[in-house]
Write a protein that holds these residues in place. Structure first.
Motif, PDB file in Angstrom:
ATOM      1  N   ALA A 152       0.854  -1.192   0.000  1.00  0.00           N
ATOM      2  CA  ALA A 152       0.000   0.000   0.000  1.00  0.00           C
ATOM      3  C   ALA A 152       0.888   1.239   0.000  1.00  0.00           C
ATOM      4  CB  ALA A 152      -0.900  -0.009   1.228  1.00  0.00           C
ATOM      5  N   TYR A 153       0.660   2.137  -0.941  1.00  0.00           N
ATOM      6  CA  TYR A 153       1.558   3.277  -1.097  1.00  0.00           C
ATOM      7  C   TYR A 153       1.025   4.540  -0.416  1.00  0.00           C
ATOM      8  CZ  TYR A 153       3.425  -0.137  -4.231  1.00  0.00           C
ATOM      9  OH  TYR A 153       3.931  -1.312  -4.737  1.00  0.00           O
ATOM     10  N   ILE A 154      -0.113   4.405   0.283  1.00  0.00           N
ATOM     11  CA  ILE A 154      -0.598   5.445   1.180  1.00  0.00           C
ATOM     12  C   ILE A 154      -1.137   4.773   2.440  1.00  0.00           C
ATOM     13  CG2 ILE A 154      -1.207   7.070  -0.653  1.00  0.00           C
ATOM     14  CD1 ILE A 154      -4.136   6.242  -0.241  1.00  0.00           C
ATOM     15  N   PHE A 192       6.908   2.868   4.944  1.00  0.00           N
ATOM     16  CA  PHE A 192       6.098   3.531   5.952  1.00  0.00           C
ATOM     17  C   PHE A 192       6.568   3.335   7.391  1.00  0.00           C
ATOM     18  CE2 PHE A 192       2.940   2.825   2.501  1.00  0.00           C
ATOM     19  CZ  PHE A 192       2.737   4.155   2.195  1.00  0.00           C
ATOM     20  N   ASP A 193       7.214   2.235   7.652  1.00  0.00           N
ATOM     21  CA  ASP A 193       7.600   1.962   9.026  1.00  0.00           C
ATOM     22  C   ASP A 193       9.072   2.342   9.233  1.00  0.00           C
ATOM     23  OD1 ASP A 193       5.023   1.089   9.552  1.00  0.00           O
ATOM     24  OD2 ASP A 193       5.471  -0.954   8.910  1.00  0.00           O
ATOM     25  N   ASN A 194       9.730   1.678  10.140  1.00  0.00           N
ATOM     26  CA  ASN A 194      11.109   2.070  10.436  1.00  0.00           C
ATOM     27  C   ASN A 194      12.138   1.419   9.517  1.00  0.00           C
ATOM     28  OD1 ASN A 194      11.059  -0.561  11.273  1.00  0.00           O
ATOM     29  ND2 ASN A 194      11.239  -0.110  13.468  1.00  0.00           N
ATOM     30  N   GLY A 195      11.654   0.597   8.583  1.00  0.00           N
ATOM     31  CA  GLY A 195      12.569  -0.043   7.653  1.00  0.00           C
ATOM     32  C   GLY A 195      13.283  -1.239   8.224  1.00  0.00           C
ATOM     33  N   ASP A 196      12.945  -1.641   9.452  1.00  0.00           N
ATOM     34  CA  ASP A 196      13.495  -2.867  10.035  1.00  0.00           C
ATOM     35  C   ASP A 196      12.639  -4.020   9.526  1.00  0.00           C
ATOM     36  OD1 ASP A 196      14.308  -5.026  11.559  1.00  0.00           O
ATOM     37  OD2 ASP A 196      14.502  -3.868  13.414  1.00  0.00           O
ATOM     38  N   ILE A 197      12.997  -4.542   8.370  1.00  0.00           N
ATOM     39  CA  ILE A 197      12.147  -5.496   7.667  1.00  0.00           C
ATOM     40  C   ILE A 197      11.915  -6.750   8.490  1.00  0.00           C
ATOM     41  CG2 ILE A 197      12.023  -7.008   5.638  1.00  0.00           C
ATOM     42  CD1 ILE A 197      13.435  -4.785   4.065  1.00  0.00           C
TER      43      ILE A 197
END
Length: 292
Positions: A152-154, A192-197
Motif C-alpha cells: 500500500a503506497y498510502i 512507511f515503518d522504520n525499515g526494520d524489515i
C-alpha cells in the motif's frame, strides 16, 4: 517428476506467464503447482485457455485474481463473477485467491475499474463491507477464497486495526484464510515503518493465528532511487530479507504452498525453476529442524 518434488513436505510453485507456456508444457516437472492470474483466461476459447487446460492435466493450478476488488464499496459486477465461475469450473483450481484491496467504483454513474490494487482503510466499517463481499463471492463460486495482504503506497489516518488484525478478523468471520505475501510486508516496512524489515515481518506473522494462513508468496522488487517509494514490481529475484522472512513464516505456520512471483522483466524459465529450488531447500531445512 523428480523424487525431490514428490517427497517434499511443502508444495513449491511458480507464476505462469505467456513467455513460459512452451517451457511448462515441454520441460520436465520441476515445480509442484502453477499459479495464473484469473483475468488472463476469461476469454471464451482461444490459445491461452487451451494451454491452461493442458497445464492443468500435468499440474495443480491456483487461480490468483487481481481485479475482483473485495474491498470495494461498489458491488463486484456480475459479468466478472460469471467469467470467474466458468474458469473455475473449467480448471478446478486447488486454491483461489484475491487481495485485501478495492478496484471498483463509480464515476458519473458508470462503474469503472481502477486498473490497480488500491489500499483500504482498516476499520470495522470496511471490514464489515468486505466480509459481506467475500461471503457473497464464496457462496456464488461454492469455494473458499484466500486473501492476500497488499503493498500500500498510502496510509489512512482512520485505520485503527493493523492489516494483520483486519485479515484475522476477516478469516474468523468468513472462513477466508490468508495468503501471506512476505515481500509486501517488506515493501511496506521500507516505505512507511522504520525499515526494520525482519522486525516488521516478525510482528506481522506473530499477529496471525497459526491456522489462518493458507499460502505464501515470495517475490523481489527493484531498488528505488533515493527519495522514491519502493514499488512491488515483481521484477527481480527474491531478496535476502524476504528469504529470511520466509524462514520465520515456515517456523510459525509450517508447510504451506509457496509461490515464486515474477511478473516484470521476466527471466528464462530456468531462473524461475532455480528460485523454486531455493525455496524448496530453505523449506526443507526449516521444517526438518522444526520437526526435531
Amino acid at each position: 517428476m523428480s523424487m525431490s518434488v514428490l517427497n517434499s513436505n511443502v508444495m513449491i510453485g511458480v507464476g505462469l506467464r505467456h513467455p513460459h507456456f512452451t517451457d511448462i508444457l515441454t520441460q520436465p516437472k520441476q515445480v509442484d503447482f502453477i499459479e495464473v492470474h484469473s483475468e488472463n483466461f476469461f476469454g471464451q476459447g482461444g490459445a491461452a485457455l487451451s494451454v491452461l487446460k493442458q497445464v492443468r492435466e500435468k499440474y495443480p493450478v491456483s487461480l490468483h485474481s487481481t481485479s475482483m476488488g473485495l474491498g470495494s464499496a461498489q458491488n463486484i459486477p456480475q459479468y466478472y463473477l460469471d467469467r470467474l465461475k466458468k474458469l473455475t469450473e473449467n480448471i478446478d483450481p486447488f486454491l483461489m485467491s484475491e487481495h485485501a484491496c478495492f478496484t471498483w467504483g463509480q464515476q458519473q454513474g458508470q462503474v469503472i475499474h481502477s486498473g490497480d490494487l488500491l489500499p483500504i482503510a482498516h476499520t470495522q466499517q470496511t471490514l464489515a463491507s468486505m466480509c459481506e463481499q467475500v461471503e457473497k463471492v464464496q457462496d456464488f463460486l461454492g469455494r473458499e477464497l484466500i486473501i492476500e495482504n497488499v503493498s500500500a503506497y498510502i496510509k489512512f489516518d482512520e485505520s485503527h486495526l493493523s492489516e494483520a488484525e483486519f485479515l484475522t478478523q476477516l478469516y474468523q468471520r468468513t472462513g477466508a484464510k490468508i495468503l501471506l505475501d512476505i515481500n509486501n510486508i517488506a515493501v511496506n516496512s521500507v516505505n512507511f515503518d522504520n525499515g526494520d524489515i525482519q522486525q516488521s515481518i516478525a510482528d506481522y506473522i506473530n499477529e496471525l493465528p497459526v491456522a489462518s494462513v493458507a499460502q505464501i508468496h515470495l517475490a523481489g522488487c527493484s531498488i528505488p532511487l533515493v527519495g522514491e517509494l519502493t514499488i512491488d514490481d515483481h521484477a527481480c529475484p527474491v531478496s535476502d530479507e524476504v528469504w529470511l522472512g520466509y524462514k520465520k513464516a515456515l517456523t510459525r505456520f509450517g508447510a504451506l504452498p509457496t509461490l515464486i512471483e515474477w511478473d516484470s522483466d521476466l527471466p528464462e524459465w530456468s531462473v524461475l525453476v532455480a528460485e523454486a529450488k531455493k525455496a524448496r531447500d530453505i523449506a526443507h531445512a526449516v521444517l526438518v529442524r522444526k520437526s526435531t
